[in-house]
Design a protein around this motif. Sequence first.
Motif, PDB file in Angstrom:
ATOM      1  N   VAL A 177       0.854  -1.186   0.000  1.00 16.09           N
ATOM      2  CA  VAL A 177       0.000   0.000   0.000  1.00 16.09           C
ATOM      3  C   VAL A 177       0.889   1.236   0.000  1.00 16.09           C
ATOM      4  O   VAL A 177       1.862   1.316   0.771  1.00 16.09           O
ATOM      5  CB  VAL A 177      -0.926   0.025   1.236  1.00 16.09           C
ATOM      6  CG1 VAL A 177      -1.857   1.228   1.178  1.00 16.09           C
ATOM      7  CG2 VAL A 177      -1.716  -1.261   1.361  1.00 16.09           C
ATOM      8  N   VAL A 225      -3.256   6.717   7.685  1.00 15.45           N
ATOM      9  CA  VAL A 225      -4.273   6.203   6.766  1.00 15.45           C
ATOM     10  C   VAL A 225      -4.576   4.779   7.186  1.00 15.45           C
ATOM     11  O   VAL A 225      -3.677   3.944   7.287  1.00 15.45           O
ATOM     12  CB  VAL A 225      -3.807   6.243   5.294  1.00 15.45           C
ATOM     13  CG1 VAL A 225      -4.798   5.513   4.393  1.00 15.45           C
ATOM     14  CG2 VAL A 225      -3.631   7.676   4.829  1.00 15.45           C
ATOM     15  N   VAL A 238      -6.039   1.146   6.473  1.00 17.43           N
ATOM     16  CA  VAL A 238      -6.248   0.230   5.354  1.00 17.43           C
ATOM     17  C   VAL A 238      -7.335  -0.749   5.786  1.00 17.43           C
ATOM     18  O   VAL A 238      -7.172  -1.454   6.784  1.00 17.43           O
ATOM     19  CB  VAL A 238      -4.952  -0.512   4.996  1.00 17.43           C
ATOM     20  CG1 VAL A 238      -5.180  -1.457   3.823  1.00 17.43           C
ATOM     21  CG2 VAL A 238      -3.831   0.478   4.700  1.00 17.43           C
ATOM     22  N   LEU A 253      -9.550   2.937   2.071  1.00 19.84           N
ATOM     23  CA  LEU A 253      -8.474   3.753   2.634  1.00 19.84           C
ATOM     24  C   LEU A 253      -9.131   4.965   3.266  1.00 19.84           C
ATOM     25  O   LEU A 253      -9.895   5.680   2.598  1.00 19.84           O
ATOM     26  CB  LEU A 253      -7.487   4.180   1.539  1.00 19.84           C
ATOM     27  CG  LEU A 253      -6.801   3.032   0.797  1.00 19.84           C
ATOM     28  CD1 LEU A 253      -6.024   3.568  -0.405  1.00 19.84           C
ATOM     29  CD2 LEU A 253      -5.880   2.267   1.717  1.00 19.84           C
ATOM     30  N   PHE A 305      -3.076   6.980  -4.468  1.00 19.42           N
ATOM     31  CA  PHE A 305      -3.080   5.807  -3.587  1.00 19.42           C
ATOM     32  C   PHE A 305      -3.097   4.547  -4.434  1.00 19.42           C
ATOM     33  O   PHE A 305      -3.844   4.433  -5.405  1.00 19.42           O
ATOM     34  CB  PHE A 305      -4.287   5.849  -2.647  1.00 19.42           C
ATOM     35  CG  PHE A 305      -4.230   7.024  -1.722  1.00 19.42           C
ATOM     36  CD1 PHE A 305      -3.569   6.925  -0.515  1.00 19.42           C
ATOM     37  CD2 PHE A 305      -4.785   8.240  -2.089  1.00 19.42           C
ATOM     38  CE1 PHE A 305      -3.472   8.025   0.324  1.00 19.42           C
ATOM     39  CE2 PHE A 305      -4.690   9.347  -1.255  1.00 19.42           C
ATOM     40  CZ  PHE A 305      -4.028   9.235  -0.052  1.00 19.42           C
TER      41      PHE A 305
END
Length: 108
Positions: free
Chosen positions: A30, A45, A47, A88, A102
Amino acid sequence: MSKVMVHHAGPLPIDVQTTWPGNESLLIAVSGSAYAKSPNTMLTVQVQFGGTTLATMQIWANAASTHMAFPTTFFTVPGTIGPVHIGLVAGDGTLTDVNDMFTVAVIY
């Protein structure tokens, strides 16, 4: 082998429904970026897979209003072939816009 599951510009949140490619646990990578209004802010962030937070990426922003790239982060995800939501979500004090890209890729 790898497959890009998400490749979107911000802002967050991003929620993508895709088809999971395997029944076994798989490695995902990621990456993305974000910024803060105030200096000395932890950017985060979350996930998410299937609505559940799997892990959190983070980086410290010393400066305000400067886009910071998160180090590419790797997570193991248990899999079941079929549809899955990949999300996200920006944490408190974490801002994103169209200048932030992203990517979520599965490696198998």
